[in-house]
Design a protein around this motif. Structure first.
Motif, PDB file in Angstrom:
ATOM      1  N   TRP A 294       9.495 -59.382  48.336  1.00 45.26           N
ATOM      2  CA  TRP A 294       8.509 -60.168  49.027  1.00 45.26           C
ATOM      3  C   TRP A 294       7.154 -60.521  48.508  1.00 45.26           C
ATOM      4  O   TRP A 294       6.468 -61.470  48.525  1.00 45.26           O
TER       5      TRP A 294
ATOM      6  N   ASP B  19      -6.993 -60.558  60.943  1.00 46.45           N
ATOM      7  CA  ASP B  19      -5.960 -60.974  61.808  1.00 46.45           C
ATOM      8  C   ASP B  19      -6.410 -61.270  63.253  1.00 46.45           C
ATOM      9  O   ASP B  19      -7.311 -60.539  63.817  1.00 46.45           O
TER      10      ASP B  19
ATOM     11  N   TRP C 260      -0.376 -65.229  58.050  1.00 45.89           N
ATOM     12  CA  TRP C 260      -0.235 -64.167  57.355  1.00 45.89           C
ATOM     13  C   TRP C 260      -0.922 -62.967  58.015  1.00 45.89           C
ATOM     14  O   TRP C 260      -1.736 -63.380  59.000  1.00 45.89           O
TER      15      TRP C 260
ATOM     16  N   ASN D 113      -2.660 -59.405  57.349  1.00 45.18           N
ATOM     17  CA  ASN D 113      -3.033 -58.375  56.393  1.00 45.18           C
ATOM     18  C   ASN D 113      -2.320 -57.331  56.230  1.00 45.18           C
ATOM     19  O   ASN D 113      -1.742 -56.547  57.035  1.00 45.18           O
TER      20      ASN D 113
ATOM     21  N   GLN E  58       0.190 -56.376  54.748  1.00 47.14           N
ATOM     22  CA  GLN E  58       1.978 -56.399  54.608  1.00 47.14           C
ATOM     23  C   GLN E  58       2.304 -56.967  53.134  1.00 47.14           C
ATOM     24  O   GLN E  58       1.626 -57.884  52.923  1.00 47.14           O
TER      25      GLN E  58
ATOM     26  N   LYS F 250       4.390 -58.819  52.312  1.00 43.84           N
ATOM     27  CA  LYS F 250       5.023 -60.386  52.466  1.00 43.84           C
ATOM     28  C   LYS F 250       3.731 -61.099  52.879  1.00 43.84           C
ATOM     29  O   LYS F 250       4.095 -62.397  53.085  1.00 43.84           O
ATOM     30  N   SER F 251       2.573 -60.800  52.790  1.00 45.43           N
ATOM     31  CA  SER F 251       1.396 -61.591  53.449  1.00 45.43           C
ATOM     32  C   SER F 251       1.288 -63.166  52.483  1.00 45.43           C
ATOM     33  O   SER F 251       0.989 -64.051  52.933  1.00 45.43           O
ATOM     34  N   GLN F 252       1.452 -62.783  51.254  1.00 46.09           N
ATOM     35  CA  GLN F 252       1.193 -63.807  50.247  1.00 46.09           C
ATOM     36  C   GLN F 252       2.218 -64.666  50.279  1.00 46.09           C
ATOM     37  O   GLN F 252       2.027 -65.941  50.253  1.00 46.09           O
ATOM     38  N   LYS F 253       3.599 -64.414  50.504  1.00 48.92           N
ATOM     39  CA  LYS F 253       4.574 -65.216  50.592  1.00 48.92           C
ATOM     40  C   LYS F 253       4.527 -66.017  51.946  1.00 48.92           C
ATOM     41  O   LYS F 253       5.019 -67.161  51.839  1.00 48.92           O
ATOM     42  N   ASP F 254       4.251 -65.301  52.946  1.00 53.63           N
ATOM     43  CA  ASP F 254       4.137 -65.972  54.301  1.00 53.63           C
ATOM     44  C   ASP F 254       2.974 -67.139  54.053  1.00 53.63           C
ATOM     45  O   ASP F 254       3.119 -68.194  54.716  1.00 53.63           O
ATOM     46  N   PHE F 255       1.958 -66.817  53.630  1.00 56.98           N
ATOM     47  CA  PHE F 255       0.809 -67.781  53.239  1.00 56.98           C
ATOM     48  C   PHE F 255       1.373 -69.101  52.488  1.00 56.98           C
ATOM     49  O   PHE F 255       1.211 -70.049  52.935  1.00 56.98           O
TER      50      PHE F 255
END
Length: 483
Positions: free
Chosen positions: A259, A436, A444, A446, A448, A450-455
């Protein structure tokens, strides 16, 4: 107030006694000095017995009100009636709105005359009266007074302000950057080349790239762009020898695993770390803040020595901060960050909400950093002053169960903001500066993986908001020593 009442009293007598005006108040000469000082004067004439000045900066007078400046001058000196305020602080582009008044004796009686609705636009700052100047016939320059350079009239008086741990002269301009060209900028600033990591974990790579860092019309321009527009698809990136971060860490090398992806945004960040740091002073930044979803300006002061520990353990001062999102960019914030928790990020921050976005135009953002307090203002309007609580910020940190509270007890009540700090200028995107639940559309969470990928996957919703106004434009930065 006395000047205001006195002026109106005599003007009232005039209106009763004389319906025909036979004297005209001379046009005032206005002079604005650097770093401080305002002088307004009229020539002396037979019959003038009193001169009064009433004025405001960047705010029109409401009729013949007293104003910010309000004073009666009862005696002419050197052929002029002169109002002089040594502490008045004006900048190029400011407008002084004012009216003047004169008591005039015509040989029979003393009458009052006013000159209304005057204004003066500051186009230049003059050398302060009595200050040393450079001869136009010499190639040498007169050195600015420093604690080591004493003058016969003791012009230099030590300020609590320090630069490189050396006391400065009261009121001196100790740092100035006008961003005329990149070569001069690099002499004063370090251009960062690193991955963003703690404490904000913004989704950014900071690079020295002409697409993200430029000078236009004497303004520093920082423009965030998508990483894919420069590198295409990446599964790893090594910034190599040019990296300004800590070698052998994620500040210089990152690899996409699961992720975790390479940061989706490239931006620019400049600092004066190692080149200029100071303690206490008046900081003024004229800038236009970036507009666009999940963008924010980085106009910070960070600790030079990190005496109390890395990152927010040694505090961060924010000159101006806001989210670029519509609906959020009307809320300007400034103040200090005391840690990474929600409480530590917000306890000592002040907010000034306006009817229009702060991103629409240039504004003058100011911080007055004193040993006992920190005051925030914008366009000469104060919107908050931060005083440490009883026992200092260390007592608040102890109550908040921050592990480094004991370290702050070794400093002053203002600790960790009692050590020299350096300047940071840039643009960030995403990361932990957005809590959040702060904005409903935040794509996204914070902390997590995968936060950067969700963004990044939500880019079709936020990237279209990044138009030309997504850039940070900085006109000037000036810092003065405290009086």
């Amino acid at each position: 107030m006395r000047s205001f009442i006195s002026s109106y009293f005599f003007l009232f007598l005039y209106n009763i006694c004389n319906g025909q005006q036979n004297f005209e108040v001379p046009k005032a000469t206005v002079e604005v000095f650097t770093p401080k000082g305002l002088r307004v004067s009229i020539p002396d004439q037979d019959g003038i017995k009193l001169f009064a000045f009433h004025g405001k900066i960047n705010e029109e007078m409401n009729g013949r009100e007293g104003g910010t400046f309000s004073r009666d001058i009862t005696k002419a000196k050197n052929g002029r009636w002169t109002f002089y305020d040594t502490q008045a602080k004006l900048n190029v582009g400011d407008i002084l709105y004012y009216w003047t008044y004169v008591d005039y004796f015509d040989g029979e009686r003393k009458l009052g005359y006013a000159r209304d609705d005057e204004e003066f636009v500051v186009k230049e700052l003059l050398p302060k009266p009595g200050a040393s100047t450079t001869s136009t016939t010499s190639t040498t320059t007169t050195p600015r007074p420093t604690p080591e350079t004493r003058f016969p009239d003791n012009e230099c008086q030590n300020s609590v302000t320090t630069v490189g741990n050396k006391n400065q002269c009261k009121g001196n301009l100790i740092f100035s950057s006008d961003f005329s060209n990149l070569k001069q900028i690099r002499n004063k600033w370090n251009v960062q080349r690193k991955f963003a990591t703690e404490p904000d974990y913004e989704f950014v790579i900071y690079e020295d790239n002409p697409q993200t860092l430029s000078v236009q019309n004497n303004h520093l321009i920082v423009s965030p762009i998508l990483t894919e527009s420069v590198y295409g698809f990446l599964d790893e990136l090594d910034l190599g020898e040019k990296c300004t971060g800590l070698r052998g860490t994620s500040e210089c090398y990152q690899r996409a695993i699961g992720w975790a992806i390479i940061p989706p945004v490239i931006s620019a960040q400049l600092t004066t770390k190692g080149k200029f740091s100071f303690k206490y002073g008046r900081i003024e930044i004229k800038a236009k803040l970036p507009k666009g979803n999940w963008l924010y300006p980085e106009l910070y002061l960070n600790s030079e020595s990190e005496k109390y520990g890395p990152g927010y353990q040694s505090g961060q001062m924010r000159v101006a901060f806001l989210a670029g999102n519509d609906g959020a960019n009307t809320k300007l914030k400034g103040g200090v960050i005391l840690g990474q928790t929600y409480q530590a990020r917000n306890y000592a921050m002040k907010t000034y909400e306006a009817s229009e976005p702060w991103t629409n135009d240039f504004h003058n953002f100011t911080v007055l950093w004193k040993p006992e307090s920190i005051t925030l203002s914008v366009d000469n309007t104060v919107y908050g002053t931060i005083f440490p609580p009883e026992g200092g910020f260390s007592s608040w940190a102890a109550r908040s169960r921050l592990s480094y509270s004991e370290l702050w007890k070794k400093g002053t009540e203002l600790a960790p903001f009692d050590t020299e700090m350096y300047l940071v200028v840039g643009v960030g995107a995403g990361g932990h500066n957005f809590e959040d639940g702060q904005l409903n559309s935040k794509p996204w969470i914070n902390n997590q993986p995968k936060s950067q990928k969700d963004f990044y996957y939500a880019r079709n919703s936020w990237f279209p908001t990044w138009g030309r106004n997504a850039q940070l434009e900085v006109d000037s930065i000036n810092i003065w020593a405290l009086d």
